[in-house]
Design a protein around this motif. Structure first.
Motif, mmCIF file in Angstrom:
data_model
loop_
_atom_site.group_PDB
_atom_site.id
_atom_site.type_symbol
_atom_site.label_atom_id
_atom_site.label_comp_id
_atom_site.label_asym_id
_atom_site.label_seq_id
_atom_site.Cartn_x
_atom_site.Cartn_y
_atom_site.Cartn_z
ATOM 1 N N GLN A 21 0.830 -1.211 0.000
ATOM 2 C CA GLN A 21 0.000 0.000 0.000
ATOM 3 C C GLN A 21 0.864 1.259 0.000
ATOM 4 N N GLU A 22 1.995 1.225 0.697
ATOM 5 C CA GLU A 22 2.894 2.370 0.678
ATOM 6 C C GLU A 22 3.430 2.602 -0.729
ATOM 7 N N VAL A 23 3.799 1.517 -1.409
ATOM 8 C CA VAL A 23 4.281 1.655 -2.785
ATOM 9 C C VAL A 23 3.167 2.182 -3.682
ATOM 10 N N LEU A 24 1.940 1.669 -3.487
ATOM 11 C CA LEU A 24 0.814 2.138 -4.290
ATOM 12 C C LEU A 24 0.551 3.621 -4.051
ATOM 13 N N THR A 25 0.722 4.063 -2.801
ATOM 14 C CA THR A 25 0.543 5.486 -2.499
ATOM 15 C C THR A 25 1.572 6.327 -3.230
ATOM 16 N N ALA A 26 2.830 5.832 -3.270
ATOM 17 C CA ALA A 26 3.885 6.581 -3.942
ATOM 18 C C ALA A 26 3.674 6.622 -5.448
ATOM 19 N N MET A 27 3.068 5.563 -6.010
ATOM 20 C CA MET A 27 2.900 5.493 -7.459
ATOM 21 C C MET A 27 1.562 6.049 -7.915
ATOM 22 N N ARG A 28 0.682 6.412 -6.972
ATOM 23 C CA ARG A 28 -0.659 6.840 -7.356
ATOM 24 C C ARG A 28 -0.663 8.064 -8.278
ATOM 25 N N ILE A 76 9.158 -4.101 -6.459
ATOM 26 C CA ILE A 76 7.761 -3.885 -6.869
ATOM 27 C C ILE A 76 7.661 -2.664 -7.777
ATOM 28 N N ILE A 77 8.373 -1.590 -7.432
ATOM 29 C CA ILE A 77 8.343 -0.387 -8.262
ATOM 30 C C ILE A 77 8.904 -0.680 -9.656
ATOM 31 N N ASN A 78 9.983 -1.459 -9.724
ATOM 32 C CA ASN A 78 10.547 -1.811 -11.028
ATOM 33 C C ASN A 78 9.566 -2.643 -11.850
ATOM 34 N N PHE A 79 8.821 -3.550 -11.180
ATOM 35 C CA PHE A 79 7.799 -4.317 -11.891
ATOM 36 C C PHE A 79 6.750 -3.383 -12.485
ATOM 37 N N ILE A 80 6.282 -2.430 -11.689
ATOM 38 C CA ILE A 80 5.249 -1.502 -12.166
ATOM 39 C C ILE A 80 5.788 -0.668 -13.325
ATOM 40 N N ASN A 81 6.998 -0.120 -13.169
ATOM 41 C CA ASN A 81 7.575 0.696 -14.235
ATOM 42 C C ASN A 81 7.780 -0.119 -15.513
ATOM 43 N N ASN A 82 8.183 -1.400 -15.371
ATOM 44 C CA ASN A 82 8.383 -2.252 -16.546
ATOM 45 C C ASN A 82 7.076 -2.467 -17.300
ATOM 46 N N SER A 83 5.987 -2.702 -16.556
ATOM 47 C CA SER A 83 4.688 -2.894 -17.218
ATOM 48 C C SER A 83 4.229 -1.615 -17.893
ATOM 49 N N LEU A 84 4.413 -0.460 -17.216
ATOM 50 C CA LEU A 84 3.961 0.800 -17.801
ATOM 51 C C LEU A 84 4.777 1.168 -19.035
ATOM 52 N N LEU A 85 6.086 0.864 -19.037
ATOM 53 C CA LEU A 85 6.943 1.255 -20.142
ATOM 54 C C LEU A 85 6.861 0.275 -21.313
ATOM 55 N N HIS A 86 6.770 -1.040 -21.004
ATOM 56 C CA HIS A 86 6.838 -2.051 -22.055
ATOM 57 C C HIS A 86 5.540 -2.840 -22.231
ATOM 58 N N GLY A 87 4.898 -3.205 -21.125
ATOM 59 C CA GLY A 87 3.810 -4.185 -21.185
ATOM 60 C C GLY A 87 2.555 -3.681 -21.850
ATOM 61 N N PHE A 88 2.238 -2.378 -21.704
ATOM 62 C CA PHE A 88 0.971 -1.862 -22.226
ATOM 63 C C PHE A 88 1.164 -0.990 -23.455
ATOM 64 N N GLU A 89 2.253 -1.215 -24.185
ATOM 65 C CA GLU A 89 2.487 -0.406 -25.370
ATOM 66 C C GLU A 89 1.378 -0.657 -26.391
ATOM 67 N N GLY A 90 0.722 0.407 -26.812
ATOM 68 C CA GLY A 90 -0.365 0.292 -27.781
ATOM 69 C C GLY A 90 -1.688 -0.122 -27.179
ATOM 70 N N ARG A 91 -1.781 -0.252 -25.849
ATOM 71 C CA ARG A 91 -3.020 -0.644 -25.183
ATOM 72 C C ARG A 91 -3.671 0.583 -24.553
#
Length: 655
Positions: free
Chosen positions: A481-488, A519-534
Motif C-alpha cells: 500500500q505504501e508503494v501504491l501510495t507513492a505510485m498513485r 515492486i516499483i521496477n515491476f510496475i515501471n516495466n509494465s507501464l513502459l513495455h507491457g501496455f504499449e499500444g493498449r
C-alpha cells in the motif's frame, strides 16, 4: 630417414597387407572357422536357385498334366458322349453323321477351353476307324493315326481304361493319353464294353517355353530347362545345334527315376550345374525334368562385383595415398616451422606476455569503469524512486493539508466576527452556534492533521526503506500500500490500474527497501513495455504463504507479453527494447540481483506474445543476515515539530 618417406613406407606395407587379406577372406573365407567366402556362398545360392526352379517346374507340369487327364476322363464318362460314340457307326447315314458331328463339337470345345494344351484329339471306334478329330487331316487317314496302331491295340483291351505313352513324333516328344469310352447299362453305369477310344496328344516342347523370361532372369542366358527320357536322351529342349550336342553330353549323368543334383565338368575348366527330378505321369515312368546352369555364369555377378570393388579399392588407395602425400608435405612444413619457432620461442613468449599484461590492464580498467557506471545507475534508480515517492506523498498531502488550512481559516474568520460583536447582543443561541461550529471545525482539523501525520510517517518509513537495506519485520500488505501510495500520482493520469491481493496478516522479517524497489521496477516495466499500444490494462500484485517458511509474490499484467528471445535476456544488464525511450536495461537486472543476493530468493518469468507477463518471486519469510563490508552508523532525522524521528542506516566505507 625423413618423416615423409617413413609415412609412405608404413602406409604402403599396411595397405598391401590389408588388401591381400581382404581379397583372400572375401573370396575364400576361413573354412576351419565355418566362415564361408562370398564365392562359396554364391555357389550355394545358385544351386538352391536351380533346384527351386526345377522343383517348381516339375510340380507345375504334374499338376497341369493331372488336370488334363481328369478332363479327358470326365469326357469319356459323360453319358451323352458314350451314346454318341456308340451310335456313330449306325447304318443310317443321317443318324451316323449327327452323332459324329456331336463328337466333333465336343472335341472342338475341349480345345477351345484349353488353347495350346492339346496338339490333337480324335475318337477311334473298335475297328480302328476315326469317328471324329480336332484336325480334318486326321479324318482322311493321316500317318499320325497309322503310327498309333500299337497304342490303339492296347487301348481297346477291355478293363484297361487309360494309357499314357511317351513317343517321338516328327522329332518332337509327345505324351499320348488314351481313354476308353465304355457302354452304359440300364442304370447308366459303365458295363465294361469298349465302344470307342479317345486319343489326345500333348507336346512337351510347348511347356519348355520361357514365358515372361522367368528362367533367364533367375538362371541367366546359360540356363536351360528340358525333359529327359529313360534312356538319358533329351526329349525337349530350347537348345539346338552344338548347344543341343553339349546338352546331350551333360544329361548322360542323369539318373532316371531318381532326383538329385550334380556338378558336371564340361572342359576348358568350366562346370555345369545340373538338378533333375523324376516326373510321375502314370504309365510313363522314367521321364525326368532337368535344369542346367553354367557355373561361370552363376558366379559372373560375384566376379563383376569383385572387379568393381577392386577398381574402387584402387581409386581409394590412390586417393588416400595422395592425402598421405599431402599430409606428409604438410607435416614436413610444420616440422620446419616448429624448428624456426623454437629458435625464437623465448622472445615470442616475452612479447606475448607483455601483450597479455597490457590487455589485462585494459580489461581491468574497463571492468572498473563498468562497475562504477553500474553503481551510478543503480544509485540513480534509487534517487529516481525516492523522487517518485516525494512527488506521490506531496500529492497525497495536498488534500488533508488543504482541508486543514480551509478549516483553520474558517474558524479564524468566525472567531474574529464573534469577538467584534457587542457583549450586549450576545445570546445563548449565538454562543451555542459558535461553540458547535468550533467543535465541528476542530474535529475536521484534527482528522486532517492525523491523516497528514499518517502520510508523513509512511513517507518516512518508505523513504528510509528506499535509501537503505535495513532489515525489519513488516506486513507485506502495508508495504504494498505504501508503494501504491507513492505510485498513485503516475497511475492516476494513465488508463491502467493496480490490484492488490495480499493477506493482511502476512508478515515477513526481511528487507523492505529492496523489496519495495523490486515492486516499483515491476510496475515501471509494465507501464513502459507491457501496455504499449493498449488503451487499458490491469496489473495485479498477489502473495501467498507456501508452508511456514516461504512466500510467493506474483506480479502479473495483461499486456502484450514478450517474444521468446526478449524473455531469455530480460534479466541481462543493460538489455532493453526502449533504449533512448526511457529504458536503461537495469530495472529487471536489479530485480534479479536483489532477489538472489539480499533477499536470498529466486525469480521466474512466464510470458507469451499477447498473453501478458508474470514475474514470480519465491522468498524466505525470514531473510538471512547480510554481511556488511564497512562500519554501520545510525543517522537520526527529526521533523519540525520535534516529535517523530526517523532512523536511517547508512554505510560508511572502511578507510
Amino acid at each position: 630417414m625423413q618423416i615423409r618417406l617413413r609415412l609412405h613406407i608404413y602406409f604402403g606395407v599396411i595397405s598391401l597387407a590389408a588388401a591381400v587379406t581382404f581379397v583372400v577372406l572375401w573370396m575364400y573365407g576361413i573354412p576351419p572357422l565355418n566362415i564361408d567366402g562370398i564365392q562359396s556362398a554364391e555357389h550355394r545360392r545358385a544351386v538352391a536357385s536351380l533346384e527351386n526352379l526345377v522343383d517348381k517346374s516339375r510340380d507345375a507340369f504334374e499338376k497341369w498334366f493331372v488336370e488334363r487327364r481328369r478332363e479327358l476322363q470326365l469326357v469319356v464318362r459323360d453319358e451323352a458322349f458314350s451314346r454318341h460314340a456308340g451310335a456313330a457307326n449306325e447304318h443310317d447315314d443321317r443318324s451316323r453323321s449327327a452323332h459324329r458331328a456331336a463328337l466333333q463339337r465336343r472335341l472342338g470345345m475341349i480345345q477351345e477351353v484349353n488353347p495350346g494344351a492339346y496338339d490333337y484329339l480324335y475318337v477311334l471306334d473298335r475297328q480302328g476307324k476315326v469317328l471324329a478329330a480336332s484336325d480334318a487331316a486326321i479324318l482322311t487317314g493321316s500317318a499320325l493315326v497309322q503310327s498309333h496302331e500299337a497304342i490303339h491295340k492296347d487301348a481297346l483291351q477291355p478293363g484297361l481304361t487309360e494309357f499314357v505313352y511317351l513317343i517321338q513324333q516328327a522329332g518332337e516328344p509327345v505324351l499320348v493319353v488314351s481313354n476308353q469310352v465304355q457302354g452304359r447299362d440300364a442304370d447308366g453305369l459303365p458295363d465294361g464294353e469298349v465302344l470307342a477310344v479317345v486319343v489326345a496328344g500333348i507336346s512337351l516342347r510347348a511347356h519348355l517355353t520361357d514365358e515372361g523370361g522367368a528362367t533367364e532372369r533367375t538362371q541367366g542366358h546359360g540356363g536351360a530347362l528340358m525333359f529327359v527320357g529313360p534312356d538319358r536322351r533329351v526329349l525337349g529342349s530350347p537348345a539346338s545345334g552344338s548347344g543341343a550336342a553339349a546338352l546331350e553330353k551333360v544329361v548322360n549323368h542323369v539318373d532316371p527315376g531318381s532326383e538329385g543334383f550334380k556338378v558336371i565338368p564340361i572342359g576348358d575348366g568350366r562346370e555345369m550345374l545340373m538338378a533333375f527330378r523324376h516326373l510321375h505321369l502314370g504309365a510313363s515312368e522314367g521321364l525326368s525334368m532337368v535344369a542346367l546352369r553354367d557355373s561361370d555364369e552363376a558366379l559372373a555377378s560375384i566376379r563383376a562385383t569383385f572387379a568393381r570393388l577392386l577398381g574402387l579399392g584402387i581409386i581409394f588407395f590412390l586417393a588416400v595415398t595422395s592425402l598421405v602425400a599431402l599430409a606428409a608435405r604438410y607435416i614436413a612444413r610444420s616440422e620446419h616451422a616448429i624448428r624456426e619457432l623454437n629458435a625464437t620461442l623465448e622472445q615470442r613468449v616475452q612479447d606475448r606476455t607483455k601483450e597479455l599484461n597490457q590487455a589485462n590492464t585494459k580489461l581491468l580498467e574497463t571492468l572498473v569503469n563498468l562497475e562504477r557506471a553500474r553503481d551510478d545507475l543503480v544509485q540513480s534508480e534509487k534517487l529516481a524512486s525516492l523522487g517518485a515517492l516525494v512527488a506521490g506523498v506531496s500529492h497525497e498531502l495536498g488534500t488533508p493539508v488543504g482541508n486543514a488550512v480551509l478549516v483553520a481559516s474558517t474558524l479564524k474568520d468566525r472567531s474574529l466576527a464573534f469577538a467584534q460583536e457587542s457583549p450586549g447582543n450576545l445570546t445563548r443561541a449565538a454562543l451555542k452556534d459558535y461553540l458547535n461550529l468550533n467543535v465541528d471545525g476542530l474535529t475536521m482539523l484534527v482528522a486532517n492533521l492525523q491523516r497528514t501525520v499518517e502520510l508523513i510517517n509512511n513517507f518516512k518509513q518508505l523513504a528510509m526503506d528506499q535509501t537503505s537495506d535495513q532489515r525489519r519485520k513488516f506486513a507485506l500488505m502495508s508495504l504494498a500500500q505504501e508503494v501504491l501510495t507513492a505510485m498513485r500520482p503516475r497511475l492516476k493520469v494513465l488508463p491502467y490500474q493496480l490490484v492488490l491481493d495480499i493477506p493482511d496478516d502476512l508478515e515477513m522479517d526481511s528487507y523492505p527497501g529492496p523489496l519495495s524497489r523490486i515492486i516499483i521496477n515491476f510496475i515501471n516495466n509494465s507501464l513502459l513495455h507491457g501496455f504499449e499500444g493498449r488503451s487499458a490494462g490491469t496489473m495485479k500484485l498477489s502473495a501467498t504463504l507456501i508452508g511456514l517458511d516461504q512466500v510467493e509474490i506474483r506480479f502479473e499484467d495483461d499486456g502484450i507479453g514478450m517474444q521468446e528471445h526478449v524473455a531469455k535476456r530480460a534479466f541481462d544488464p543493460f538489455f532493453t527494447t526502449k533504449l533512448g525511450q526511457g529504458g536503461n536495461g537495469l530495472g529487471l537486472n536489479i530485480v534479479y540481483t536483489v532477489t538472489t543476493t539480499i533477499l536470498a530468493g529466486r525469480v521466474e518469468l512466464q510470458t507469451a506474445v499477447g498473453g501478458g507477463a508474470c514475474f514470480c518471486l519465491t522468498l524466505p519469510r525470514v531473510a538471512p543476515v547480510v554481511q556488511q563490508s564497512g562500519q554501520d552508523r545510525t543517522v537520526k532525522l527529526s521533523d519540525n515539530s520535534g516529535g517523530e524521528s526517523l532512523e536511517r542506516l547508512a554505510c560508511v566505507p572502511e578507510e
